[in-house]
Each structure stands twice: as structure tokens, then as C-alpha cells.
Design a protein around this motif. Sequence first.
Motif, PDB file in Angstrom:
ATOM      1  N   GLY A 147       0.796  -1.205   0.000  1.00 23.40           N
ATOM      2  CA  GLY A 147       0.000   0.000   0.000  1.00 23.40           C
ATOM      3  C   GLY A 147       0.836   1.266   0.000  1.00 23.40           C
ATOM      4  O   GLY A 147       1.950   1.295   0.529  1.00 23.40           O
ATOM      5  N   MET A 148       0.280   2.307  -0.603  1.00 17.54           N
ATOM      6  CA  MET A 148       0.962   3.594  -0.657  1.00 17.54           C
ATOM      7  C   MET A 148      -0.071   4.704  -0.798  1.00 17.54           C
ATOM      8  O   MET A 148      -1.262   4.454  -1.028  1.00 17.54           O
ATOM      9  CB  MET A 148       1.928   3.640  -1.850  1.00 17.54           C
ATOM     10  N   ALA A 149       0.393   5.946  -0.646  1.00 11.50           N
ATOM     11  CA  ALA A 149      -0.481   7.098  -0.845  1.00 11.50           C
ATOM     12  C   ALA A 149      -0.676   7.325  -2.336  1.00 11.50           C
ATOM     13  O   ALA A 149       0.038   6.779  -3.174  1.00 11.50           O
ATOM     14  CB  ALA A 149       0.136   8.332  -0.192  1.00 11.50           C
ATOM     15  N   LEU A 150      -1.655   8.159  -2.650  1.00 12.67           N
ATOM     16  CA  LEU A 150      -2.022   8.428  -4.036  1.00 12.67           C
ATOM     17  C   LEU A 150      -0.835   8.969  -4.830  1.00 12.67           C
ATOM     18  O   LEU A 150      -0.293  10.022  -4.513  1.00 12.67           O
ATOM     19  CB  LEU A 150      -3.173   9.431  -4.074  1.00 12.67           C
ATOM     20  N   PRO A 151      -0.408   8.265  -5.890  1.00 13.54           N
ATOM     21  CA  PRO A 151       0.662   8.791  -6.752  1.00 13.54           C
ATOM     22  C   PRO A 151       0.070   9.674  -7.848  1.00 13.54           C
ATOM     23  O   PRO A 151      -1.152   9.805  -7.973  1.00 13.54           O
ATOM     24  CB  PRO A 151       1.267   7.519  -7.344  1.00 13.54           C
ATOM     25  N   ALA A 152       0.925  10.261  -8.637  1.00 11.94           N
ATOM     26  CA  ALA A 152       0.463  11.048  -9.777  1.00 11.94           C
ATOM     27  C   ALA A 152      -0.236  10.129 -10.776  1.00 11.94           C
ATOM     28  O   ALA A 152       0.068   8.932 -10.866  1.00 11.94           O
ATOM     29  CB  ALA A 152       1.640  11.753 -10.442  1.00 11.94           C
ATOM     30  N   VAL A 153      -1.183  10.681 -11.521  1.00 12.71           N
ATOM     31  CA  VAL A 153      -1.878   9.875 -12.528  1.00 12.71           C
ATOM     32  C   VAL A 153      -0.900   9.477 -13.617  1.00 12.71           C
ATOM     33  O   VAL A 153       0.176  10.058 -13.765  1.00 12.71           O
ATOM     34  CB  VAL A 153      -3.075  10.652 -13.127  1.00 12.71           C
ATOM     35  N   SER A 154      -1.287   8.498 -14.399  1.00 13.25           N
ATOM     36  CA  SER A 154      -0.418   8.016 -15.471  1.00 13.25           C
ATOM     37  C   SER A 154      -0.251   9.074 -16.552  1.00 13.25           C
ATOM     38  O   SER A 154      -1.151   9.873 -16.788  1.00 13.25           O
ATOM     39  CB  SER A 154      -1.009   6.751 -16.083  1.00 13.25           C
ATOM     40  N   PRO A 155       0.893   9.098 -17.214  1.00 10.11           N
ATOM     41  CA  PRO A 155       1.039   9.998 -18.368  1.00 10.11           C
ATOM     42  C   PRO A 155       0.097   9.580 -19.493  1.00 10.11           C
ATOM     43  O   PRO A 155      -0.400   8.445 -19.527  1.00 10.11           O
ATOM     44  CB  PRO A 155       2.507   9.798 -18.777  1.00 10.11           C
ATOM     45  N   ALA A 156      -0.159  10.474 -20.418  1.00  6.53           N
ATOM     46  CA  ALA A 156      -0.998  10.160 -21.560  1.00  6.53           C
ATOM     47  C   ALA A 156      -0.405   8.994 -22.337  1.00  6.53           C
ATOM     48  O   ALA A 156       0.805   8.916 -22.537  1.00  6.53           O
ATOM     49  CB  ALA A 156      -1.124  11.389 -22.465  1.00  6.53           C
ATOM     50  N   GLY A 157      -1.282   8.086 -22.721  1.00  2.90           N
ATOM     51  CA  GLY A 157      -0.834   6.926 -23.471  1.00  2.90           C
ATOM     52  C   GLY A 157      -0.254   5.820 -22.625  1.00  2.90           C
ATOM     53  O   GLY A 157       0.286   4.843 -23.151  1.00  2.90           O
ATOM     54  N   GLN A 158      -0.360   5.935 -21.292  1.00  8.53           N
ATOM     55  CA  GLN A 158       0.155   4.935 -20.381  1.00  8.53           C
ATOM     56  C   GLN A 158      -0.889   4.585 -19.326  1.00  8.53           C
ATOM     57  O   GLN A 158      -1.924   5.244 -19.220  1.00  8.53           O
ATOM     58  CB  GLN A 158       1.447   5.412 -19.695  1.00  8.53           C
ATOM     59  N   GLY A 159      -0.598   3.541 -18.553  1.00  5.93           N
ATOM     60  CA  GLY A 159      -1.447   3.159 -17.440  1.00  5.93           C
ATOM     61  C   GLY A 159      -0.620   2.996 -16.185  1.00  5.93           C
ATOM     62  O   GLY A 159       0.588   2.754 -16.241  1.00  5.93           O
ATOM     63  N   ARG A 160      -1.261   3.146 -15.006  1.00  4.71           N
ATOM     64  CA  ARG A 160      -0.547   3.033 -13.731  1.00  4.71           C
ATOM     65  C   ARG A 160      -1.475   2.383 -12.717  1.00  4.71           C
ATOM     66  O   ARG A 160      -2.646   2.746 -12.615  1.00  4.71           O
ATOM     67  CB  ARG A 160      -0.081   4.402 -13.260  1.00  4.71           C
TER      68      ARG A 160
END
Length: 211
Positions: A147-160
Motif C-alpha cells: 500500500g501507498m499514498a495516491l501517486p500522480a496519474v499516469s502519463p498520456a498513453g500509459q497506465g498506472r
Amino acid sequence: VGGGTLNYLPKFTASGTIGNSQIFDDGTNLGIGINPPWYKTDVVISSSGTLGTALRLRNANTTSATAAAIRFSNTTNNDGTGQYSSYIAGTRTNLPTAGAQALAFGTAPDGNPPVERVRIDSSGYVGIGTTGPNTALDVNGAFSIRGMALPAVSPAGQGRIYFDSTANKLKVSENAGVYGDLVGGGGGGVPAGAVSFFNLASCPVGWTELI
């Protein structure tokens, strides 16, 4: 005959003339290209902007599965079986073409010789628990996401994907979109035989609505 400097291993610098080599031995550490050496073996080279090779290990056999390895050991056992050790090995695979190389990492779970655990093949694919990875990361077995805190959203054209330590859920961001639940049912999962509803907008690409 010539002379030399204290602690430098001598060499013939010309016929009949002895001078200093690159090797410096202070009685505790051995240095090549460095004085004084800071470790048992300390090698220093200078190579700006390029891959500088300070050590080369070579196995002259060219058949498949031939390797040259560095072995790490923490034991008083001095036999040659490789017990109580781990290794990093450059392995010749000859796949997909002759001369192809892989990098293998092996560990020992007990007093037996180590076995391979991780491999980076000639295409850069990483296999964990497999010597034949077929994708960028190929895992043979279960894996955990802490578990972790909210990271930055994925860059365009990618998934996270990450595991939210507050909601105790797997979250996914696609193509710079906000995070949504990767699966339904919450942190406890879905009981066997139960039906779970998903937000299709939060599902991985390729999931479709059941008609």
C-alpha cells in the motif's frame, strides 16, 4: 636495473629495466589505477561518456547455457560446490540468434548450491521464476503490491496501478485519467459464487459490457 616505488608491484618497463606497474598493494588492500586503495580490490578507470569496462569475466566455451559468474559467499566453507552462496552470471543462450546473452541472478535458500531466480534475457525481458520470459516482465508465481499514498496519474498513453493504503483497494489510472477501482468488491474480495458489479470506465482497456 632500475627501481620502484614502495608498495607498487614491479614490472619490466623495458628490457632489463624494472619500474612500477599499475598495481598498488598496501598490505591490506589492492589497488589497480588507484593509490591508496580503499577496498580489498579497488579498480579505477576514467571513461567519459562511454561504458568503461573495469573488469571482464570470460568463458571461452560458446555452447548454450555456458556462463561466467561472480559468486558471493558468507561461510567458512571453502569447497567448490557453491554452497551458502549467491551469484550473478552472464549466460550464453544463443537465442534468438547465435551469441545472444542473458544475465542471471541466483540465490540459495539453505546450505545447498544456489539456483537461478531472476533472468534478463537478450531482448531485455525480465523473468522472475522463469528462464524464458515472454514479456517485459514475466512472473511465474504470485506477487504482492504494498500500500501507498495516491501517486500522480499516469502519463498520456500509459497506465498506472497502485494499492491504495487508505481504501485498501487496487486503483488504476489510464491515459492521464483519474484513479478508479481496478476491481469491485472492496479490499476483502468477492465471495465465491457471488456477483460483483464493475464500473466499466474504471476497468482495464479491452473489457466490454456483458450483453
